[in-house]
Motif scaffolding. Structure first.
Motif, mmCIF file in Angstrom:
data_model
loop_
_atom_site.group_PDB
_atom_site.id
_atom_site.type_symbol
_atom_site.label_atom_id
_atom_site.label_comp_id
_atom_site.label_asym_id
_atom_site.label_seq_id
_atom_site.Cartn_x
_atom_site.Cartn_y
_atom_site.Cartn_z
ATOM 1 N N MET A 227 34.421 42.067 29.655
ATOM 2 C CA MET A 227 34.024 43.067 30.637
ATOM 3 C C MET A 227 34.838 44.349 30.498
ATOM 4 O O MET A 227 34.304 45.457 30.649
ATOM 5 C CB MET A 227 34.172 42.503 32.054
ATOM 6 N N TYR B 80 33.477 46.299 27.671
ATOM 7 C CA TYR B 80 32.161 46.845 28.025
ATOM 8 C C TYR B 80 32.293 48.093 28.902
ATOM 9 O O TYR B 80 31.668 49.122 28.621
ATOM 10 C CB TYR B 80 31.329 45.782 28.743
ATOM 11 N N LEU C 251 35.549 41.651 39.709
ATOM 12 C CA LEU C 251 34.778 40.477 39.312
ATOM 13 C C LEU C 251 35.214 39.301 40.175
ATOM 14 O O LEU C 251 36.411 39.007 40.270
ATOM 15 C CB LEU C 251 35.037 40.131 37.845
ATOM 16 N N ALA D 68 38.932 45.950 35.106
ATOM 17 C CA ALA D 68 38.076 44.858 35.584
ATOM 18 C C ALA D 68 38.929 43.722 36.139
ATOM 19 O O ALA D 68 39.075 42.673 35.508
ATOM 20 C CB ALA D 68 37.181 44.349 34.450
ATOM 21 N N PHE E 115 28.724 41.152 36.154
ATOM 22 C CA PHE E 115 28.978 40.616 34.822
ATOM 23 C C PHE E 115 27.675 40.172 34.160
ATOM 24 O O PHE E 115 27.421 40.483 32.989
ATOM 25 C CB PHE E 115 29.958 39.445 34.927
#
Length: 389
Positions: free
Chosen positions: A106, A109, A171, A201, A349
């Motif tokens: 993550m 990303y 998350l 994250a 996610f």
């Protein structure tokens, strides 16, 4: 080869017996390991292969010269320095490893997509006060002081906060098992939650084997850790402040303030003329939270003595243990598989995985590994979270 006897060193067998959680392993497997340990029986290649599957210990580990040193650094941040967690279980190790992989994916990303560092991560310094952090968290989550008043119970409050945390790029993953293996149940006595802090994250993992009240407190305790910028391994009961490090006491206080705002608490306490246990129960119900939180609040604000506090906590702890035993007996129907799966995995996610796959940047084999799904189940999972608000 299959029936040929093989040598597994005693120290490896000792390590395996320390690593596994006995309640998750068949008694026959434990008995066989002990016979290998004593030398009463010699394992065969087939038996080692079978034992690897039953204990979730990698096959190659059985043939090492000495026990492996596995990294599970999150345990260093444990709330209570308990001897029980000196050797983390395989279930914990595998869960932390998967969550670490998810977070790393993550982070890569969001950075590639231009997300900047989250300014609230680590924003609470040593001088920051509990009330100011609680206020800042409410502001970031866009919730009112009495946010709980529109919720029906602790479970609904937990789900509400989880969604709000998603809005600020935290998350939140929840599960009571390792992956999708129902035989590998996570032990709430080992840990309630943990947090992997990251500027891009931050990831919070909640052990869903805990009670709804426990999960509700944990998610706020862990979010407070994100504000402090320090990882967390939450392995203590809510009432364990005396044994905790200062940062844990701070996070407990922040969580309690968001759940039970001091001003509202004092008003409710003053207006109630019930016996002490009834008073605590009714106040806890009005805040949709645990009685542990209310009784601690009462102690901190001089409404009850230390002796009364300890007596009440003893009674509440006994009731919680009874609830835990009842949960072992009541396995339930399991509910809708895809709805349960969607509740475990962070929605942001899942959506990020889908976008990355559609752009050809992530292979589906990696997606299936990170979500414990396959082509069919990931598609259904995507439908489930896509329809969520």
């Amino acid at each position: 080869m299959a029936g040929v006897s093989v040598h597994v060193k005693p120290e490896i067998i000792n390590w395996i017996l320390k690593s596994i959680q006995f309640e998750n392993i068949a008694s026959s497997a434990i008995e066989l390991l002990r016979k290998w340990q004593s030398g009463e029986k010699t394992p065969t290649f087939n038996q080692v292969e079978d034992m690897s599957k039953k204990t979730n210990i990698p096959f190659g580990y059985f043939f090492l010269d000495k026990p492996p040193v596995e990294e599970c650094s999150i345990v260093e941040y444990r709330t209570i320095n308990s001897a029980k967690i000196a050797e983390p279980s395989r279930n914990l190790v595998d869960t932390v490893n998967l969550m670490t992989d998810i977070q790393e994916w993550m982070v890569e990303y969001v950075v590639e997509n231009g997300q900047e560092e989250l300014e609230y991560v680590g924003s609470a310094t040593g001088e920051t006060q509990v009330l100011s952090v609680a206020e800042d968290i409410r502001k970031k989550l866009d919730i009112q002081v009495d946010w709980y008043s529109d919720r029906q119970n602790a479970g609904e409050s937990f789900r509400f906060l989880k969604r709000r945390m998603g809005n600020i790029h935290v998350l939140v993953m929840t599960s009571g098992i390792v992956g999708n293996n129902t035989r590998r149940k996570l032990n709430v006595e080992e840990f309630r939650a943990f947090t992997l802090v990251n500027k891009y994250a931050p990831l919070i993992f909640i052990n869903s084997c805990d009670s709804d009240n426990g999960k509700l407190f944990s998610i706020l305790h862990e979010l407070a850790h994100v504000w402090t910028g320090e990882n967390s391994f939450y392995n203590a009961p809510i009432n364990a402040d005396s044994e905790s490090r200062e940062v844990e006491k701070f996070c407990n206080a922040v969580a309690a303030e968001i759940l039970v705002p001091t001003e509202s608490f004092l008003e409710k306490w003053k207006s109630s003329y019930d016996e002490i246990l009834d008073k605590i129960g009714k106040i806890a119900k009005s805040f949709r939270c645990s009685r542990f939180v209310v009784v601690r609040k009462a102690l901190d604000h001089g409404k009850i003595s230390q002796e009364t506090y300890e007596q009440i906590v003893k009674e509440l702890t006994s009731q919680f243990k009874e609830w835990q035993e009842s949960q072992k007996e009541n396995k339930g129907t399991g509910g809708d598989y895809y709805r349960n799966l969607a509740s475990k995995i962070d929605r942001n996610f899942v959506m990020a995985l889908a976008r990355s796959a559609s752009e050809g940047r992530t292979q589906y084999t990696e997606i299936y590994r990170l979500t414990n799904t396959n082509r069919k189940t990931f598609g259904r999972l995507l439908e489930e979270v896509g329809g969520a608000g």
